[in-house]
Write an enzyme that holds these catalytic residues in place. Sequence first.
Site, PDB file in Angstrom:
ATOM      1  N   CYS A 108       0.883  -1.171   0.000  1.00 57.13           N
ATOM      2  CA  CYS A 108       0.000   0.000   0.000  1.00 57.13           C
ATOM      3  C   CYS A 108       0.916   1.215   0.000  1.00 57.13           C
ATOM      4  CB  CYS A 108      -0.924   0.010   1.212  1.00 57.13           C
ATOM      5  SG  CYS A 108      -2.053   1.430   1.223  1.00 57.13           S
ATOM      6  N   CYS A 111      -0.636   4.503   2.223  1.00 54.99           N
ATOM      7  CA  CYS A 111      -0.743   4.420   3.688  1.00 54.99           C
ATOM      8  C   CYS A 111      -0.430   2.989   4.105  1.00 54.99           C
ATOM      9  CB  CYS A 111      -2.107   4.886   4.166  1.00 54.99           C
ATOM     10  SG  CYS A 111      -3.507   4.147   3.293  1.00 54.99           S
ATOM     11  N   SER A 112      -1.432   2.259   4.608  1.00 53.38           N
ATOM     12  CA  SER A 112      -1.181   0.869   4.998  1.00 53.38           C
ATOM     13  C   SER A 112      -2.471   0.054   4.932  1.00 53.38           C
ATOM     14  CB  SER A 112      -0.572   0.789   6.405  1.00 53.38           C
ATOM     15  OG  SER A 112      -1.423   1.436   7.349  1.00 53.38           O
ATOM     16  N   CYS A 113      -3.250   0.252   3.857  1.00 53.39           N
ATOM     17  CA  CYS A 113      -4.479  -0.514   3.696  1.00 53.39           C
ATOM     18  C   CYS A 113      -4.153  -2.000   3.696  1.00 53.39           C
ATOM     19  CB  CYS A 113      -5.172  -0.120   2.392  1.00 53.39           C
ATOM     20  SG  CYS A 113      -5.782   1.581   2.401  1.00 53.39           S
TER      21      CYS A 113
END
Length: 210
Positions: A108, A111-113
């Site tokens: 991702c 961000c950090s999906c």
Amino acid sequence: MSHDHNHDHDHSELSEIELRVRALETLLTDKGYIDPPALDELIETYETKIGPKNGARVVAKAWSDPNYLDRLRSDATAAIAEFGFTGRQGEHMVIAENTEDTHNMVVCTLCSCYPWTVLGLPPVWYKSAPYRSRAVRDPRGVLAEFGVTLPEDKEIRVWDSTAEVRYLVIPERPAGTEDWPEEKLAELVTRDSMIGTGLALDPATLEASS
């Protein structure tokens, strides 16, 4: 990135929210309300043990049931929901199947999906800036740091998760497991293999440890 992927980040890499969380954690620790080692152990359990077991069941089912695999291909969100794995961070799921010719890897970049419903909490390295940038620019190099060396003629596809789409890698089924039940197959599936930074475990290794 270090080989063990436990990255130390300076504050310049942290967002405003992350800085606030860190400050709050420090305050609660100083007051004796939380025990950092116990909290770390709890997080590690959900990152590597409890959460990924859901995804392992999905992969094992896909390996052993062609009809289920077809349902995953058609609508992964609905097929995964057949196990009861639904909710926040599990919407709009798509699978990426590894084959003899192709290896898939998930990142991702913004961000950090991450698909919490099937993989549990995201590991620290998945959220780190080095992984998020290098996975796209140098996926083969990143894989090598995880101990994964692929043939030069094998294509590596990198999938960028977003708030709208999250991916689950279906690793290649190891040879010699044709007669294995789903429960045993699931033991071969690791969290990293479902992100694409690892492979399914060697059946011989699992047999030797049992």
